[in-house]
Write a protein that holds these residues in place. Sequence first.
Motif: not given
Lengths: 438, 385, 459, 279, 279
Positions: B335-336, B339-340, B372
């Motif tokens: 997820l990291e 991530s944005d 995601i």
Amino acid sequence: MASASDRPASRHRDGGRAQWHSPAMTRRIRRRYLGDRLFRAAGLAALTAAGLFLLLLVGNIAWQARTGFFQTELRLEVAIPADVAAGETPGSPGFGAAVDAYPWRSVALSALRERFGADSRGDLASLRGLISRGGAAVALRAAVRDDPTLIGRRATLWLPASEPADQWAKDRDAATALSERQVGWLESFAAAGDLKTHFNGRFFATGNSRDPALAGIGGAVIGSFLTLLVTLAVAFPIGVFTAIYLEEFAPQNRITDFIEVNINNLAAVPSIVFGLLGLQVFLNTFGMPRSAPVVGGLTLALMTLPTIIISGRAALKAVPNSIRDAALGLGASRTQVVLHHVLPAAMPGMLTGTIIGMAQALGETAPLLMIGMVAFIVEVPASFTEAATVLPVQIYMWAELPEAAYRAKTAAGISVLLIFLISMNALAVYLRNRFETK
Amino acid sequence: QAREQIRVVGSSTVSPFASAVAEEFGRTSRFRTPIVEQTGTGGGLKLFCGGVGPTYPDVTNASRPIKASEVALCESNGVTDIIEIRIGSDGIVLANDHRGETLTLSLREIYLALAAFVPVDGRMVANPYTRWSEIRSDLPDTEIEVLGPPPTSGTRDAFNELAMGGGAAHVTEPVSLDLGVPATCRPGNTACQEARAAGTLQWVAPNAADDDFADVRAVRFDSLAAVEHRHPSVFEAIAHYIREDGRYVEAGESDNLIVQKLLSNPAAYGIFGYSFLEQNADELQAARVASEDATFVAPTFENIESGAYPISRSLFFYVKKQHVGSVPGIQQYMLEFLSDRQMGTPENFFLDGELPARGLIPITGAARQTMIERAKNLATLERKS
Amino acid sequence: MPLVVTLATCLLAGGAAFVLCHQRALALEAERRCTLHSRPFHHGMLGAILVIPPGLVFMLVWLMAGNALVNPMVLDALPAGAVPADPALRDLFLNDVHNIAHDAVASSTSPVKEQAAALYAELMARGRTIVWLLTLTCALLMGALAVRKVAPGWRARDHVERGFRYLLIGCSVVAIATTVGIVLSLLQQSLDFFARVSPIEFLFGLHWSPQTALRADQVGSSGAFGAVPLFTGTLLISVIAMAVAVPVGLMSAIYMTQYASRRVRQVAKPVLEILAGVPTVVYGFFAILVVAPWVREAGEALGLTVSSQSALAAGAVMGIMIIPFMSSLSDDAITAVPKSLSDGSLALGATKAETIVQVLIPAALPGIVGAFLLAISRAIGETMIVAMAAGLAANLTANPLEAVTTVTVQIVSLLTGDQEFDSAKTLSAFALGLVLFTVTLALNVVALRVVRKYRETYE
Amino acid sequence: MTAETTKQPTPAAPAPAPSDLSTAADRPDVKMSARDVHVHYGDTHAIKGVTMNVNAREVTALIGPSGCGKSTFLRCFNRMNDTVASARVDGEILLDTQDIHAPEIDVVQLRARVGMVFQKPNPFPKSIYDNVAYGPRIHGLVRNRADLDEVVETSLQKAGLWDEVSDRLEVPGTSLSGGQQQRLCIARAIAVNPEVILMDEPCSALDPIATARIEELIEDLRQRYAIVVVTHSMQQAARISQRTAFFHLGHLVEYGETGALFTSPQQEKTKDYITGRYG
Amino acid sequence: MTAETTKQPTPAAPAPAPSDLSTAADRPDVKMSARDVHVHYGDTHAIKGVTMNVNAREVTALIGPSGCGKSTFLRCFNRMNDTVASARVDGEILLDTQDIHAPEIDVVQLRARVGMVFQKPNPFPKSIYDNVAYGPRIHGLVRNRADLDEVVETSLQKAGLWDEVSDRLEVPGTSLSGGQQQRLCIARAIAVNPEVILMDEPCSALDPIATARIEELIEDLRQRYAIVVVTHSMQQAARISQRTAFFHLGHLVEYGETGALFTSPQQEKTKDYITGRYG
Ligand SMILES: Nc1ncnc2c1ncn2[C@@H]1O[C@H](COP(=O)(O)OP(=O)(O)OP(=O)(O)O)[C@@H](O)[C@H]1O
Ligand SMILES: Nc1ncnc2c1ncn2[C@@H]1O[C@H](COP(=O)(O)OP(=O)(O)OP(=O)(O)O)[C@@H](O)[C@H]1O
Ligand SMILES: [Mg+2]
Ligand SMILES: [Mg+2]
Ligand SMILES: O=P([O-])([O-])[O-]
């Protein structure tokens, strides 16, 4: 040899003396002395060349390293957003985690953008090129953790500059990677007194990083330390005991001959072969963890062992036999002779050999490449089984990175390594001189 | 020995991104910083597919999609559940020091410069070209010297497929495949070895299985494209076979090393991912490449993103689902990565994202959402046919 | 009972055994007014020797086998179905359990895992207690035995000294074990390799291109394993290195031993020692950053094409590295020549240079040759300088301006990065290692012979 | 070879006078005796069937040209040849009435009873005190520090060194002058209270004055110990010894009262040697 | 220190008899002479004001206890002490009538004129031929190979070695026996046709038979050269020399005709030494 008709040999046999002062002889002598002086000059030249090589090597590295120990910082007024760690009380673990997880990089960028009011995408990209975003994030995070009251306020903070900006600050002509605009901005920072280059203490405390501003050799130094500790703990007792056995106890037979030849050969086996051994035995057969100081230490211990044994034997040999005879003549047993007299007398020599062996191990790279100590490791290792890297391998990895900043880091790392090595060697030389004269 | 850290192996192209993410992940989460080793895409997948358990890596980076054969290998070792995450794309560039001459090349010319065997006068012969100018007269009159990745590398695979294969497909002259004697044969390729021993003039690809060639020998094809059409494996054996006479130098897994070496030799060209060009934009320049229509395209962020640059490929990483829940932090790491703050915000990813700043052309929009979702649901790869 | 406590117990018991035996021996001596065969100290030591090692063995066994013992017990105790059946997954499950038990970050917790962790912790604790009890019992028994044995005629010293000697022999065996380990590990992998590639092809083939395809459907390089280009490359670089190191090293040694004043020697010796202590990775950095560009520029100024990784640059830097080695060995060889020889020559009216060239060097020649051979074997085995400064392309050339690759470079490049243990590619690194080992071994054996013979003539 | 030599004494080494052949047990003042001793170093036959006695309270001198085996023979008496791997000793050597090669004899204890002083002074690199105390310590001859102090003092006194060093017992033994070092070595040997003292050219590394002191000391020590001295100086042998044995090429050529041996040697070889014809 | 010693000869070294003080120039048979020579090694005063002559066609022996400075004094005659960094030589040494320390004297030539033979035979690790030819070659004393052959042959003949080695001139000099090696070294010294030959204990490393041969050789050589021999054996000095100088602690104690010196020494010290009272 005055005239050609005069046969020197017959003169010789007649018992006539050679004419030492004839012009021919004088010329000959002069030529011989010239040859002597030339030969001497050649020797001096060779020695000077060796000295110059060293000077060139050390000088060059020191020159390269001069910027590696410093880091440029920019002073910025940063608006710390109010939504950092919303709902967490400062000091709670949740607060820390939230601060850690906050996207600080954009905060830093916003601060820059505010200062220069740039808006186009290109401008923003250029602006971002001024600060080390990873470094800025670390600095902001630390500031807020230290002083939670900053949240929601504006704070003036020093943030590490990016690699090209750092280069620019250190040597304005050499930095080519910056656009004119960026240079303009940097100059405005400098004019405002918001740019300083200071000694980079972080460099000695942290591990590797993809961000030159954050990369340090602390991790590698600790890795080297842990590795050498294992090496010393294994190689020193085994080396000393082996030397004692071979020199003081072993009967002169085929087996001890074999051991001796064997050890001499091991001393000359290329270090990389020890790497292959470590890979095959410690990793593949015993299943020990990859990249771990314990494996590196064991591998280096095997490599250092012959050095310690050989110097240990030399030290034992140097203990005069008369001392052994004296003790034996008093009725001491062999073991007593060795433990009471020979070993104490030989200890300085053995320590010298051990220090030299350790210095060798500290500078060794090749075998460690084989056992996986070349990984990207950020954290400073804390135990013998954790993944780690060592100083020379860190240097090797940095040497192959293209960014200019890493070149200075490499040289700085080398300087640190050389300082360790030279002090170790100096200690060895001192020990040897101190005890040799006795 | 309990393992608390994620171990990442694989592609050297993806490695800078992965290590940057790993560093930030370690710093901002309660998990320990993952350890990243560069082994090349193929090498990484080989390690990754070695099995399940603490001694095997959890994540492998790849600069091309996993192959069916690799999925099979994984399965045979019990690695049955693999999560595929696409992180963006990358152009493969052919670059050199900016003091040297810039190249403009078509894919066909790349094939002619780097293949082991090329058609000359209707026959396949060992590559005769030694200088760029022999391929096209307005190219620089310097020796061909290209530093590139070895077969363990995903960059090499993608380059083979896109540039070499693409280029060979544009070779239009008629050829027959029954000429030439290979210098060496792969151990086990008996037909090749026999032909070599007998000295018979057969064209036997050193890397191909024998059967593939049974029905192409002595057949005349209109073009290499025709070969591709009828005998794809034979075509691959021809097109993907890079020359071994020293003009193509396998320079190891580390792309940084290649960059280093280019900087010290302006006459040499290197093959690597766009990000390395981006990182060294002040010292390197890239060749402009045309697919077939003679419009040379430079490898820029926009051109690669839009697909105008012909040699672009996707970047991935693969996660062993069986390890999720046993080795701490794998899901959070995924997820990291997506991530944005790593990939950038959808509106202005380039500004806010860390990875685009390092040269990744990130995956965006719905595609990123899908990824995601995958990371959240741990959706595994569907069995490829 | 933590292991530290067990260790302390063991050591304390050893100390106690020492004191008891020592006291008893003293008492005996006083009471019978006789001298014992062995000193009280020896009786004490024997007590300690009998007590401590068994405890250490117990602890070592526990350290190595404890986990393997406890893990199945933990798994068995859990409800059926809670534990994955697949052994690999079971390992992962245990990994998590261990993490929980050690209070480290665990990826996920579940009641089963918590339960398992608790059980694991408990079993480990119990195991450690058992080890402690065993150690203690054994220590008590052995200690009692040792104390009882103390008697005037009891040859405790002999036993203690025998124990010491076994320790020494054990240590000497490590050196042999290392060699055996090297030979076995190289040989095993090399035989595997030679089963795939014929040794003839390997030793005499002219083409080196080891990067084979990884999968059936990949096109790699042809996988040629003819190592001759590596051998010639290694040789070329070594020859260049020796061309730098031999004259400079030898002449430095001559100057230092024959001409230099004490003060010059005091400066020069440490300088050479520092040069010898610089790690090779530093030389490598120096080579790529300074020497290689120089060589290139110099060559180009002369109108030559010079590869950026020319053998010349790598060889020259390696030569610098070897200078101190060469000079210190030559120094030894020259100083080993008895002073009477040079006195003899000087007394005949020879100048210093004449004495050195005509008497000293011929007399020291075997030693110098030995030094040369050792230096060459060092050049051949050197890795980092070439790994950084030499090329990867296996060119078969004798031109020092071209790039060549060496055996060590190939070992590094084959074994860093891709790590698959069954391909000819990886195995070939071990075959190269074997060649390297054999060649350096042969050189060393010869060199050591020569040097030893030489030493004997003047001893 | 051994057997042969035993049966037929070579002409060069005629059997010693009968009086000397009587064994140690027969005569109360015989301290040690060697019977038909042979020593081989590998293939070198260094001592060839030597039989002789060493009397208590006498100084016995061993003389002969270099390499004739004096040192080798001397080292038989305390089994120091055991420490030479290649050495093999055959024959019988008695200390009082006991064969020193008997299994129940512990060589460590034997060497405490038969002390030795070497050619080159060889003090340990320790303090003077520790040098002397070493022997008593390892043999456990003293109970406590006070006893040890006493032993050290008496030994140094007996060696005539006490007055010179009593105020600096803690300085290293190696810092003394050569003659003092040699006396220190003698004190060290005395400290374990031996019965016999062997000395191998104890003065050859010393200057004349130091030599004279050691010679005096030997004369003193003779009152308590049996002393065997190897010397290369005939003059010294004449000065200090009561009995002299002349060795040549491993044979004991002649053995007898010192005065008699020097004034009226029985053997031609001895005479030649004494008059400086060779050596 | 030097000046002081010169003015007041210490009592231990009384001035030599007047006849010996006359300089080399006065008497035709004086080849070399030393006048008030002092040698220092750093702080060690090894030779303390020695004045003596060396006569042509005579063997002069230097005797004295070990370390008294015999070798040091001998090495003054060919300036071999120059090779010892710490050595300092004061005083005058004349070869014929010329001071050998004079600037116009070249040390290389001096050493060719004053040859030297060492204690331990030290042939070069070359063939016998090359050993002997070494000196003539470096000094350029011969034109061609034939001359050289001749020089080598005569030198070996003079050294009494020719018969033993004429058939194997190419074997290494080191493969000869000790005595042969020493004669080779003498031949080597002779080959450059010196005027004086210095010998430092030339026989001390040799067995008695080889010693006898060298002694004979010295007697032969005396016919042509002035010879100075250091020896530690008084017997040898008596056998071979015409004149003997007795050194003690760096002083020349007594110097005179060998026969006279041994039978009626003038000095107490000499007498004590000769009768073996010390040393
Ligand atoms: N350790 C040894 N190994 C082999 N041979 C030896 C050894 N020690 C002595 N020898 C030989 O034994 C013989 C006698 O030697 P020894 O030392 O006893 O003679 P020495 O009379 O004491 O002579 P010196 O007066 O020189 O001391 C000699 O030939 C010697 O070479
Ligand atoms: N190179 C030197 N450096 C310092 N001192 C020296 C040196 N050579 C000799 N000596 C000292 O000078 C003194 C005289 O020594 P020399 O060698 O001349 O004596 P010697 O009579 O030849 O003795 P020996 O009979 O042992 O050969 C001695 O005290 C010696 O220690
Ligand atoms: Mg002796
Ligand atoms: Mg002398
Ligand atoms: O597989 P690579 O990305 O390292 O080329």
